[in-house]
Design a protein around this motif. Structure first.
Motif, PDB file in Angstrom:
ATOM      1  N   ALA A   1       0.821  -1.201   0.000  1.00 50.83           N
ATOM      2  CA  ALA A   1       0.000   0.000   0.000  1.00 50.83           C
ATOM      3  C   ALA A   1       0.860   1.258   0.000  1.00 50.83           C
ATOM      4  O   ALA A   1       0.490   2.285  -0.600  1.00 50.83           O
TER       5      ALA A   1
ATOM      6  N   ARG B   1       3.806   1.416  -1.461  1.00 51.47           N
ATOM      7  CA  ARG B   1       4.237   1.509  -2.868  1.00 51.47           C
ATOM      8  C   ARG B   1       3.122   2.064  -3.744  1.00 51.47           C
ATOM      9  O   ARG B   1       3.374   2.854  -4.654  1.00 51.47           O
ATOM     10  N   GLN B   2       1.902   1.669  -3.455  1.00 48.47           N
ATOM     11  CA  GLN B   2       0.774   2.193  -4.211  1.00 48.47           C
ATOM     12  C   GLN B   2       0.650   3.703  -4.008  1.00 48.47           C
ATOM     13  O   GLN B   2       0.348   4.449  -4.949  1.00 48.47           O
TER      14      GLN B   2
ATOM     15  N   THR C   1       0.788   6.431  -6.984  1.00 51.74           N
ATOM     16  CA  THR C   1      -0.291   7.409  -7.168  1.00 51.74           C
ATOM     17  C   THR C   1       0.232   8.831  -7.051  1.00 51.74           C
ATOM     18  O   THR C   1      -0.121   9.703  -7.859  1.00 51.74           O
TER      19      THR C   1
ATOM     20  N   ARG D   1       2.426  -4.315 -10.222  1.00 58.41           N
ATOM     21  CA  ARG D   1       1.400  -3.384  -9.735  1.00 58.41           C
ATOM     22  C   ARG D   1       1.150  -3.595  -8.238  1.00 58.41           C
ATOM     23  O   ARG D   1       0.833  -4.709  -7.802  1.00 58.41           O
ATOM     24  N   PRO D   2       1.246  -2.525  -7.449  1.00 50.98           N
ATOM     25  CA  PRO D   2       1.036  -2.670  -6.000  1.00 50.98           C
ATOM     26  C   PRO D   2      -0.386  -3.077  -5.640  1.00 50.98           C
ATOM     27  O   PRO D   2      -0.585  -3.798  -4.658  1.00 50.98           O
ATOM     28  N   ASP D   3      -1.396  -2.628  -6.412  1.00 53.83           N
ATOM     29  CA  ASP D   3      -2.771  -2.987  -6.052  1.00 53.83           C
ATOM     30  C   ASP D   3      -3.000  -4.480  -6.193  1.00 53.83           C
ATOM     31  O   ASP D   3      -3.768  -5.070  -5.414  1.00 53.83           O
TER      32      ASP D   3
ATOM     33  N   LYS E   1       1.704   4.765 -14.645  1.00 56.19           N
ATOM     34  CA  LYS E   1       0.961   4.407 -13.433  1.00 56.19           C
ATOM     35  C   LYS E   1       0.327   3.030 -13.573  1.00 56.19           C
ATOM     36  O   LYS E   1       0.369   2.210 -12.642  1.00 56.19           O
TER      37      LYS E   1
ATOM     38  N   GLY F   1       2.534   0.204 -12.999  1.00 49.19           N
ATOM     39  CA  GLY F   1       3.099   0.105 -11.655  1.00 49.19           C
ATOM     40  C   GLY F   1       4.384   0.876 -11.476  1.00 49.19           C
ATOM     41  O   GLY F   1       5.139   0.608 -10.534  1.00 49.19           O
TER      42      GLY F   1
END
Length: 476
Positions: free
Chosen positions: A160, A162-163, A167, A285-287, A457, A460
């Motif tokens: 999170a 990293r996300q 972002t 991708r962090p998500d 984005k 990632g």
């Protein structure tokens, strides 16, 4: 040997097993290549390194400075860091439950017989001081499963963070691109306004000399007023974008007013060496990592719920002083110790344990479906932004060529008007067409960069965490 049963229980615990499902990372069903891929604008590579610190590819010094400030001062990043601390504390607390609990115990007790009919001898005092230990043996892995869940939650908190980095970098770069684009639109509008005002003055002079008709003056004035009306809206948008950038770097309004007051071009970067394969994108991708870790945590908690069906075995011990006389408490004769083993097997709980298992199973299914949905959303997002970028890049090239042609057309129109070949209305039409093309080109340049940022984005891309951590340690 008096303590043989206790040691037998400990040996059994050492070889105990964890009940419930063992977690296996799901395999996402992804395509081999992207549908929107175009070989003349981007090439496929599985190397994720170009995605780290991607904004450096724009070669924009103010953007790099803003990004450094945002990584050091953005409040969303600081909030994400506190959530990592929370997850670490949860993990340490859960891990501590695997070990014995030792407390200092002190107490005084008075026992008296309140019923005269009973036999005498129930009146006594008891004083004690010492260490009290309790250890629940994790024979069936209930605590171990909870620790697995806590570790997965910690991994999710790191993902999170990293996300939040991904972002933030995308939002800051996009806001900066829009700010520069609005600056350029304001410059183009102001320049066209000056040209139109000069044209209006010339038209009024020619009208006074009887060379042109009045409707040409009215049309030139209307065009000038229309262009003038665009300036307040652009100035308001510029202020709003500046406030947004200041918020992203964690600064008060007005902090960046002087720093970004100078006119700058819209940052541009090539999209080559950009794409990763769909499978590599999902890994980066962090998500997706957050969703996968939540599934791991839910699976572990299901195992903990299943372990509630089995017996709980605990060992307790006391080491200290006990005496019925307070004055004799600290004498050698008061030394006392004791051990005990307890077994607790759920028997009648009206379905509470089964309900807990059903709840954990439903949450695991929810986490799995959420993971699958996140995979599909990641593929959709990447395909969409990639298609937008590739098509907008083609549109920008066409608009750039069209703007050059319209500038030449305006120059030729002015020459032909001076020679008396065409009317002044044709010159006004050429000016209006060029102004519209220049504004559209400025917007397309911004859209191209914005879509490219969105691609980074979606793939990632973001700051290198090691660089961010070293920068934060220097600031502290």
């Amino acid at each position: 040997m008096p303590h043989k049963p206790a040691w037998i229980i400990i040996l059994i615990a050492a070889g105990g097993c964890t009940v419930g499902p063992d977690y296996r990372e799901p395999t996402a069903d992804v395509p081999v290549s992207w549908q929107a891929e175009s070989s003349n604008l981007a090439i496929t590579t599985s190397d994720p390194k170009p995605l780290q610190n991607w904004w450096l590819r724009f070669n924009d010094v103010p953007l790099n400075a803003l990004m450094a400030k945002a990584l050091a001062g953005n409040l969303d990043l600081k909030i994400a860091l506190t959530r990592i601390d929370q997850a670490r504390a949860e993990r340490r607390g859960t891990q501590a439950e695997l070990f014995p609990t030792v407390n200092i115990k002190a107490g005084a007790q008075r026992q008296d017989n309140p019923l005269p009919a009973l036999a005498p001898g129930l009146r006594y005092n008891m004083f004690e001081l010492g260490f009290d230990a309790l250890w629940e043996i994790d024979l069936f892995g209930r605590q171990q499963r909870r620790l697995e869940a806590a570790l997965a939650e910690l991994d999710g908190a790191n993902a999170a963070y990293r996300q939040a980095l991904v972002t933030l970098s995308a939002e800051l770069a996009r806001g900066y691109v829009e700010y520069r684009s609005t600056q350029n639109q304001l410059r183009i509008t102001t320049s066209n306004l000056q040209t139109q005002q000069a044209t209006l003055s010339l038209t009024e002079k020619l009208f006074n000399e009887g060379v042109v008709a009045r409707h040409e003056v009215v049309r030139a004035r209307a065009l000038t007023e229309t262009t003038m009306a665009q300036i307040p809206a652009l100035q308001a948008k510029l202020t709003g974008l500046l406030r947004q950038l200041e918020l992203l770097i964690g600064a008060h309004p007005g902090t960046l007013a002087l720093e970004l007051s100078q006119l700058g071009s819209v940052p541009q970067a090539a999209g080559i060496d950009l794409l990763t394969s769909p499978a590599a994108t999902l890994r980066n991708r962090p998500d997706l990592q957050i969703a996968e870790r939540k599934l791991a945590a839910a699976t572990a908690l299901k195992g903990a719920a299943v372990a509630e069906l089995f017996p709980k075995i605990s060992l307790s011990a006391f080491l200290g002083l006990r005496s019925t006389d307070l004055e004799s408490l600290f004498k050698s004769a008061a030394f006392s110790y004791g051990t005990a083993a307890n077994l607790l097997q759920p028997l009648l709980n009206f379905g509470r344990v089964r309900a807990g298992i059903d709840l954990a199973d439903a949450r695991q299914q929810e986490a799995f479906l959420t993971y699958e949905k996140t995979v599909l959303e990641a593929l959709r997002e990447t395909e969409t932004v990639l298609s937008r970028y590739l098509n907008e890049e083609q549109r920008r090239q066409l608009l750039a060529s069209s703007t050059l042609d319209l500038r030449e057309s305006l120059r030729l129109s002015q020459l032909r008007y001076q020679e008396g070949v065409i009317s002044f209305l044709d010159v006004l039409d050429s000016q209006r067409s060029l102004y519209a093309a220049e504004i559209e080109l400025a917007r397309s340049e911004a859209d191209t960069s914005t879509h490219l940022i969105a691609v980074y984005k979606a793939l990632g891309g973001g700051p290198d965490i090691s660089t961010v951590q070293s920068q934060l340690s220097e600031d502290q």
